[in-house]
Design a protein around this motif. Structure first.
Motif, PDB file in Angstrom:
ATOM      1  N   ALA A  35       4.150   0.658  -0.259  1.00 16.47           N
ATOM      2  CA  ALA A  35       5.586   0.466  -0.040  1.00 16.47           C
ATOM      3  C   ALA A  35       6.286   1.720   0.475  1.00 16.47           C
ATOM      4  CB  ALA A  35       6.248  -0.043  -1.322  1.00 16.47           C
ATOM      5  N   PRO A  36       6.046   2.914  -0.110  1.00 18.01           N
ATOM      6  CA  PRO A  36       6.702   4.108   0.433  1.00 18.01           C
ATOM      7  C   PRO A  36       6.268   4.410   1.876  1.00 18.01           C
ATOM      8  CG  PRO A  36       5.899   4.523  -1.776  1.00 18.01           C
ATOM      9  CD  PRO A  36       5.314   3.219  -1.355  1.00 18.01           C
ATOM     10  N   VAL A  37       5.024   4.110   2.192  1.00 22.17           N
ATOM     11  CA  VAL A  37       4.548   4.322   3.563  1.00 22.17           C
ATOM     12  C   VAL A  37       5.280   3.384   4.513  1.00 22.17           C
ATOM     13  CG1 VAL A  37       2.539   4.337   5.081  1.00 22.17           C
ATOM     14  CG2 VAL A  37       2.294   5.029   2.691  1.00 22.17           C
ATOM     15  N   ARG A  38       5.388   2.120   4.115  1.00 24.61           N
ATOM     16  CA  ARG A  38       6.091   1.149   4.963  1.00 24.61           C
ATOM     17  C   ARG A  38       7.533   1.585   5.202  1.00 24.61           C
ATOM     18  NH1 ARG A  38       5.409  -2.841   2.066  1.00 24.61           N
ATOM     19  NH2 ARG A  38       3.719  -3.962   3.124  1.00 24.61           N
ATOM     20  N   ASP A  39       8.209   2.040   4.167  1.00 26.42           N
ATOM     21  CA  ASP A  39       9.593   2.476   4.313  1.00 26.42           C
ATOM     22  C   ASP A  39       9.702   3.670   5.255  1.00 26.42           C
ATOM     23  OD1 ASP A  39      10.350   0.486   2.551  1.00 26.42           O
ATOM     24  OD2 ASP A  39      10.500   1.825   0.822  1.00 26.42           O
ATOM     25  N   ALA A  40       8.790   4.621   5.118  1.00 26.04           N
ATOM     26  CA  ALA A  40       8.826   5.807   5.966  1.00 26.04           C
ATOM     27  C   ALA A  40       8.514   5.474   7.419  1.00 26.04           C
ATOM     28  CB  ALA A  40       7.846   6.853   5.447  1.00 26.04           C
TER      29      ALA A  40
END
Length: 326
Positions: A35-40
């Motif tokens: 999820a943090p990768v997708r957001d970034a």
């Protein structure tokens, strides 16, 4: 062999950007939260779009376009980097790649408005200065000013640059191997979990369907394709390609069906694919050999068959294992 609890987990992420979608494929240890990768990743391409869009009147690029001649303007990163690269490739290509074709793009109906005969005549008038002559950049202060009227358009490089930003995000999260892209402009990092290169399709130049013509195997490299079969506009009874010929201020009248370029970065591959479309297989191949570029020209024969002209070791006979017809 059956999958075990310690095998890497495959993550395929995607999201909207620039009127199309971005994608990212990588593997990570079990339990990794994507999820943090997708957001970034989404934030990275949103920044590129916000700075370089010609459809958003509030973008930094449109602010530059609206500025009068002679006024110095501060330019943010990453727009500054893209402008510098675009001007360098413009000069190296002899003007075949020109980020100053915005007026012609709009006049011929590739923007938000339909074709406009009066603006078409203005775009085709002789004497237009290329971007590398109509822009002055102050690298010490990261400012620019126009020395002649010009409308910038980064559609020939922004998607490639966006793919590069996706790759930077993966690296920032410690992901050294992956495949990212925006609308077919792809960048490969490292290798697949089995140690093989990433495979990317070279699309057949068919306006009616999307199908692979051949496959490329890539490791730490980027690929981009420009062609006459997508993003067309109808003027009268003719379908015109979106690729603009800076020499005449009009859509390329006759050129390759497509050009594929492999380069270290996707922004370079994207821009050079456009330049090679304009230069064609003769002048383009000669320049590609001189500069050490990896280029594949797909040319239509009179009977409709496709002829290939490859430049560089990647597309030569010695590369049969890396570039294979489907």
């Amino acid at each position: 062999m059956p999958k075990t609890s310690t095998d890497p987990t495959r993550h395929a992420l995607n999201g909207p950007t620039m009127g199309t979608r971005w994608s990212a494929l990588f593997h990570a240890a079990p339990g990794f939260d994507p999820a943090p990768v997708r957001d970034a990743l989404q934030q990275a391409v949103a920044q590129v779009d916000a700075q370089m869009s010609t459809w958003n009147p509030d973008s930094d690029l449109m602010r530059v376009n609206a500025a009068p001649v002679g006024v110095w303007l501060p330019v943010p990163e990453p727009l500054w980097s893209v402008l510098q690269l675009g001007l360098r490739i413009g000069a190296a290509s002899g003007g075949a790649f020109d980020i100053g074709m915005g007026a012609a793009v709009a006049a011929w109906g590739f923007g938000a408005e339909p074709p406009d005969p009066a603006r078409v005549r203005a775009a085709m008038a002789p004497g237009r200065r290329p971007a590398q002559e109509a822009l002055e950049l102050d690298t010490a202060t990261r400012r620019l000013r126009k020395t002649a009227p010009i409308t910038l358009d980064l559609n020939g490089i922004a998607k490639g640059f966006g793919a590069d930003r996706l790759a930077e995000v993966l690296r920032r999260f410690g992901i050294a191997d992956g495949l990212v892209g925006i609308d077919g402009e792809m960048r490969a990092l490292g290798l697949r979990p089995d140690g093989a290169p990433w495979t990317v399709a070279v699309e057949a130049p068919d306006p009616h369907r999307r199908a692979p013509l051949a496959m490329l195997a890539l490791q730490d490299a980027a690929v981009a394709t420009s062609g006459d079969y997508r993003h067309r506009v109808k003027v009268g009874d003719r379908h015109l390609s979106h690729t603009m010929d800076p020499r005449i201020g009009a859509p390329l009248p006759a050129g390759p069906a497509s050009v594929t370029v492999v380069a270290p970065t996707c922004a370079e591959a994207d821009a050079w694919a456009t330049a090679m479309m304009v230069l064609g297989p003769d002048s383009g191949a000669a320049l590609a050999r001189q500069l050490g570029l990896q280029v594949l020209f797909l040319l239509r024969r009179p009977d409709g068959a496709i002829r290939q002209v490859g430049v560089g070791a990647l597309f030569g006979a010695a590369a049969a294992n890396r570039f294979a017809s489907v």
